[in-house]
Design an enzyme around this catalytic site. Structure first.
Site, PDB file in Angstrom:
ATOM      1  CD  GLU A 198      -1.775   2.337   1.552  1.00 34.30           C
ATOM      2  OE1 GLU A 198      -1.163   3.094   0.751  1.00 34.30           O
ATOM      3  OE2 GLU A 198      -2.120   2.682   2.687  1.00 34.30           O
ATOM      4  CD  GLU A 207       4.371  10.338   2.535  1.00 33.02           C
ATOM      5  OE1 GLU A 207       3.809   9.224   2.407  1.00 33.02           O
ATOM      6  OE2 GLU A 207       4.461  10.942   3.615  1.00 33.02           O
TER       7      GLU A 207
END
Length: 420
Positions: A198, A207
């Site tokens: 995930e 990110e």
């Protein structure tokens, strides 16, 4: 290139201050660009080189255009901070706050559980890697629901010590092995049949955990193996955001019987120069049918592809409304292991149950009234920051045209740093 820079040239004014105000930029379609005011010797950060003469930069939390000829690199020999900001990044995932938020996200967590449950016959006897496992929820789903041969749960943050305890506490220690290390430093006893992770962030890529996923795929996934998610899609729609606009701009019109409108330009730069995370778009605020602008195949995507991802859009305005900006979200797909064409999908958009990602709002500098029949077309560019590798800039270029006057349209562009 994104870097710290210092002002060299000085204006003829005694205070040596550059004050550009709000001007019209004619080059490459940049219209009504907000330009930064600054003093000689100040440092700012270049976010995007939008043209040879004008760069989009940040100074004291405010973004705007600056003339490139007035800038030069700052302290070129000085060692930069960690471009991955690993201490901060993994430190955040070492606390329960983020894990509680993710585990409380039922659409997200149930999607992964359902994928494993649906594919449990095909997972039996297989080797699975759960990359960035966090508290190990996906690894535990695999061990409990699918009887795999082994699950390698990989987690770089300090939460991994607690994950080991949870694996023992749930009786899965014979199947699940926790590896506390970065993906780039990982050493496994064998290659894997399935790599599940995930990894998604705001606007899908923020990110850039996806880079670690792709590197792990290339090192550890068997030929013919499966990635979960197997595909990903970035979605976009022009929208209204009346309540947010009122909260950030109209607020300054009258306060206690006094005129505060002089603060509206500052409010515009402060609140609209960056994306708004955790925005909940109401379906009725969509001015057109959403469009898929970027599609990723996780088995063929390369790390180098992440530097720039470009998508096109054409929206037919379906109803009259105030065009405040664009809203983005993502979908991810999970292909079944039997490859029969069946997929499960997790949708983080406004027409599905809200997730912890919600949606991301990109506000225009000024709202534009639209009427049904008009067209909003353009492109979106996701540009990875060349220095701060977990950050990116999203640039949206758009124009509005009507069927009566299709050729008379202005192209506008706005860049949004996420976060540097």
């Amino acid at each position: 290139m994104y870097r710290k820079i210092v002002m060299l040239k000085q204006s003829s004014r005694n205070d040596k201050t550059f004050k550009w105000g709000q001007i019209t930029l004619s080059q490459r379609g940049f219209l009504q660009g907000i330009c930064l005011s600054f003093r000689a010797g100040e440092r700012l950060v270049v976010l995007t080189k939008t043209s040879s003469d004008w760069w989009w930069a940040e100074l004291r939390g405010v973004c705007g255009y600056v003339p490139s000829s007035y800038l030069q690199p700052s302290d070129p020999g000085k060692e930069e901070e960690d471009p991955w900001q690993d201490e901060e990044y993994f430190g955040n995932y070492g606390t329960l706050r983020l894990h509680r938020e993710m585990l409380s996200d039922r659409p997200r967590t149930e999607a992964y559980r359902q994928v494993i449950l649906t594919n449990s016959p095909h997972l039996r006897g297989k080797v699975v890697m759960d990359l960035g496992c966090g508290t190990g929820i996906i690894s535990l789903f695999c061990a409990r629901l699918a009887q795999p041969k082994a699950v390698f749960a990989v987690e770089a943050s300090s939460i991994a010590e607690h994950t080991k305890t949870l694996v023992r506490q749930n009786g899965c220690e014979e199947v699940v092995t926790v590896f506390q290390c970065r993906a780039e430093e990982l050493s496994l006893p064998s290659r894997v049949d399935v790599l599940v992770s995930e990894w998604m962030g705001n606007c899908l890529l923020f990110e850039f955990m996806v880079e670690s996923v792709l590197q792990s795929r290339d090192r550890w996934l068997k030929e013919g193996g499966m990635m979960w998610p197997s595909g990903a899609t970035v979605c976009l729609v022009p929208c209204q955001a009346g309540s947010y606009y009122a909260e950030t701009m109209c607020f300054w019109e009258q306060l206690y019987g006094l005129d505060f409108t002089a603060l509206q330009p500052l409010a515009q730069m402060e609140f609209f120069s960056r994306p708004r995370f955790s925005h909940l778009l109401q379906p009725e605020d969509c001015l057109a049918t959403p469009c898929d602008v970027i599609n990723l195949d996780m088995l063929s995507l390369q790390v180098t592809d992440l530097e720039e991802l470009n998508g096109q859009f054409i929206f037919a305005v379906e109803k009259a409304g105030m065009f405040h900006g664009f809203t983005s979200w993502f979908r991810v797909q999970f292909q079944n292991l039997d490859r029969d064409g069946t997929t499960l999908e997790l949708d983080t958009g406004p027409y599905s149950e809200p997730t912890h990602w919600k949606q991301t709002l990109f506000m225009l500098d000024h709202p534009v009234p639209l009427v049904g029949g008009e067209t909003v077309s353009g492109n979106i560019l996701l540009h990875r920051n060349p220095v701060w590798r977990r950050h990116m800039t999203i640039t949206i270029q758009w124009s509005i045209s009507s069927t009566e006057d299709a050729e008379n349209c202005q192209v506008q562009t706005k860049s949004f740093p996420m976060w540097r």
